[in-house]
Design a protein around this motif. Sequence first.
Motif, PDB file in Angstrom:
ATOM      1  N   GLY A 409       0.812  -1.211   0.000  1.00 29.56           N
ATOM      2  CA  GLY A 409       0.000   0.000   0.000  1.00 29.56           C
ATOM      3  C   GLY A 409       0.846   1.262   0.000  1.00 29.56           C
ATOM      4  O   GLY A 409       0.497   2.256  -0.648  1.00 29.56           O
ATOM      5  N   LEU A 413       0.459   3.866  -3.062  1.00 29.71           N
ATOM      6  CA  LEU A 413      -0.052   5.220  -2.833  1.00 29.71           C
ATOM      7  C   LEU A 413       0.980   6.283  -3.195  1.00 29.71           C
ATOM      8  O   LEU A 413       0.650   7.306  -3.813  1.00 29.71           O
ATOM      9  CB  LEU A 413      -0.490   5.367  -1.373  1.00 29.71           C
ATOM     10  N   TRP A 414       2.237   6.052  -2.842  1.00 27.17           N
ATOM     11  CA  TRP A 414       3.255   7.050  -3.161  1.00 27.17           C
ATOM     12  C   TRP A 414       3.576   7.049  -4.650  1.00 27.17           C
ATOM     13  O   TRP A 414       3.979   8.083  -5.199  1.00 27.17           O
ATOM     14  CB  TRP A 414       4.493   6.820  -2.306  1.00 27.17           C
ATOM     15  N   TYR A 416       1.255   6.616  -6.892  1.00 17.24           N
ATOM     16  CA  TYR A 416       0.143   7.425  -7.395  1.00 17.24           C
ATOM     17  C   TYR A 416       0.415   8.920  -7.175  1.00 17.24           C
ATOM     18  O   TYR A 416       0.179   9.747  -8.060  1.00 17.24           O
ATOM     19  CB  TYR A 416      -1.143   7.010  -6.685  1.00 17.24           C
ATOM     20  N   LEU A 469      -7.326  10.625   2.468  1.00 14.33           N
ATOM     21  CA  LEU A 469      -6.137  10.260   1.694  1.00 14.33           C
ATOM     22  C   LEU A 469      -4.888  10.826   2.354  1.00 14.33           C
ATOM     23  O   LEU A 469      -3.863  10.139   2.468  1.00 14.33           O
ATOM     24  CB  LEU A 469      -6.270  10.773   0.264  1.00 14.33           C
ATOM     25  N   GLN A 476       0.997   5.868   6.753  1.00 13.95           N
ATOM     26  CA  GLN A 476       2.052   5.161   6.042  1.00 13.95           C
ATOM     27  C   GLN A 476       3.431   5.699   6.424  1.00 13.95           C
ATOM     28  O   GLN A 476       4.406   4.930   6.487  1.00 13.95           O
ATOM     29  CB  GLN A 476       1.828   5.259   4.540  1.00 13.95           C
ATOM     30  N   THR A 542      -4.378   0.728  -9.006  1.00 14.13           N
ATOM     31  CA  THR A 542      -5.710   1.299  -8.848  1.00 14.13           C
ATOM     32  C   THR A 542      -6.781   0.239  -9.065  1.00 14.13           C
ATOM     33  O   THR A 542      -7.765   0.169  -8.319  1.00 14.13           O
ATOM     34  CB  THR A 542      -5.915   2.463  -9.825  1.00 14.13           C
TER      35      THR A 542
END
Length: 582
Positions: A409, A413-414, A416, A469, A476, A542
Amino acid sequence: MGTTRSPSLRGRAARLGWLTAGLVVLSLVLLAVAAWQLTTTAGQATVPDTAVLPLSVEFRRPGLAVLLAAVALVAATFLALTALETATAMQVLNRDRRIPPPLPAHLQQARRWTLGPVAVRALDMEHPPEWPALAVPGEDAAPGSRLRCTVLVPAHDEEAVIGATLRSLADQTRLPDRILVIADNCTDATEDVARACGAEVVETVGNTEKKAGALNQQLALLLPSLDAEDVVLVMDADSTISPDFLETALGLLKDDADLMAVGGLFFGEEGGGLVGQLQRNEFGRYQRIVARRLDRVFVLTGTASVIRGFALSAVAQARGSLIPGPPGEVYDTLALTEDNELTLALKTLGAQMTSPHQCRVTTEVMTRWRDLWRQRLRWHRGALENIGAYGFTRATAMYWIQQLALAYGVVALWSYALLLVITVLAADSIRWSPFWVTIGLVFLLERLVTVWAVGWRARALAAPVVIELAYAFFLQACFVTSIVQMATGRKAGWNYVARPALQAAMLPVLAAYVVAFGIVLPSSLLLTDWYRSLSIWVAFNTLVFVVLSLLQLLPPLRRDARRAWARRGDGHVPAVDMQNGS
């Protein structure tokens, strides 16, 4: 309970588990390499066994990688069987543990051929381990007997909140039989408030191990006097429980003699502003996940959990042999998260546990980002250290997978965020894609549905998505910092204030600086191979997460199992199942 061979069972289980996992990963890598080789061969085949499928992909005869993968999978199978046998031997809190039958002679010979005689001897696979004695009492409590509940409330300078904690115990529909407040190095009026509320107060002696040490001191005195009908509620001094908490928990323990512990589901108290509401949203989603898993326990929360007395005694006796920790102590004082470590200990010993939704606990939330950072840093590091101490076993496999999922994750996420920043700074214009807008709406819907039961404030906070978010980035950062601290050997502590929290707080300032001063990247970056690769990677991630979101929106996939569980609780069990002992 111990035997001469039992000290080796813990190390044996972890070693076999790690080897099994390693062989499985190796086999998957080899299969991936073989698949890549088979599907990327150019030109026409010259061997007669070539087959061309409608996909226009040419497949050739499997090579060495496939053979090695098959050997690794066979070896992993034998190691897994031995690991499961060892894990079963360690389940001293499971009266239904079964001795696995020995392998047939031809499979034993295949094991020697696959692993080799040296490996078989080194792993002690020829002779099964001796079985420790069962820790469950030989006879169940007599029908109609009443469970006795002793409450332990460790408290350090909790004058302001312990009164509410004790009042929630006094308001129970099923009152506890005894309430002990363990005053640990208190310098305020905690003891006076506790006595005024009718609780017994005992003081720790020379305790330097915080909550775990305080509980160990009292449990060492309490457990020898308990029998099969005694249970212990361990509860934080800054938490309150719902009025039917004890009635529900004791009812479940009375109806199911194989159930060893009942944990609470924690809710965040009101207040704390934005940071408090984010935590309540997080806790609400956790409760929903537990409910969808038929109330199966992730962590036996330290805020409030009811545990059988003989199960706690079994943990103390198994320390140093079957599970990590100093022999004779219930709680491992070296663990930063003692409740998570006790959960692993009980699961390793085969205990059945549950967290029903009726057992609600309201606990404090962190009201400042700095305090939240310190708390989550301790949680993450404690969880990593706990599973590291136990190794890879059947009891810890799920927790290792969770940590790997957290790491994935972080990368997703990073990645993205990186793609988004580059695109915004390099693109001349933005074109909206109906497909990806739909994907975004799915995420929005999932965010709303999963906190709907928490209340309108939770829904209002979840609706913009970007706020939660940013909270995910914060959590994180805690996770990554905990790994860095462990890797660098930095000493952990309860009062450590991490500097990275201040650095993370500078990210919005940096983003505002970029926007204000118009630092723009060249648009040619959007045509590079690495940008295209990053886009594909983010798109894949995604899609993975949108599938997980859709699963959260769907009804529980085990609804049939839930109905079967309810029928079991009502006593409606088919005769054939009763005859088979299931």
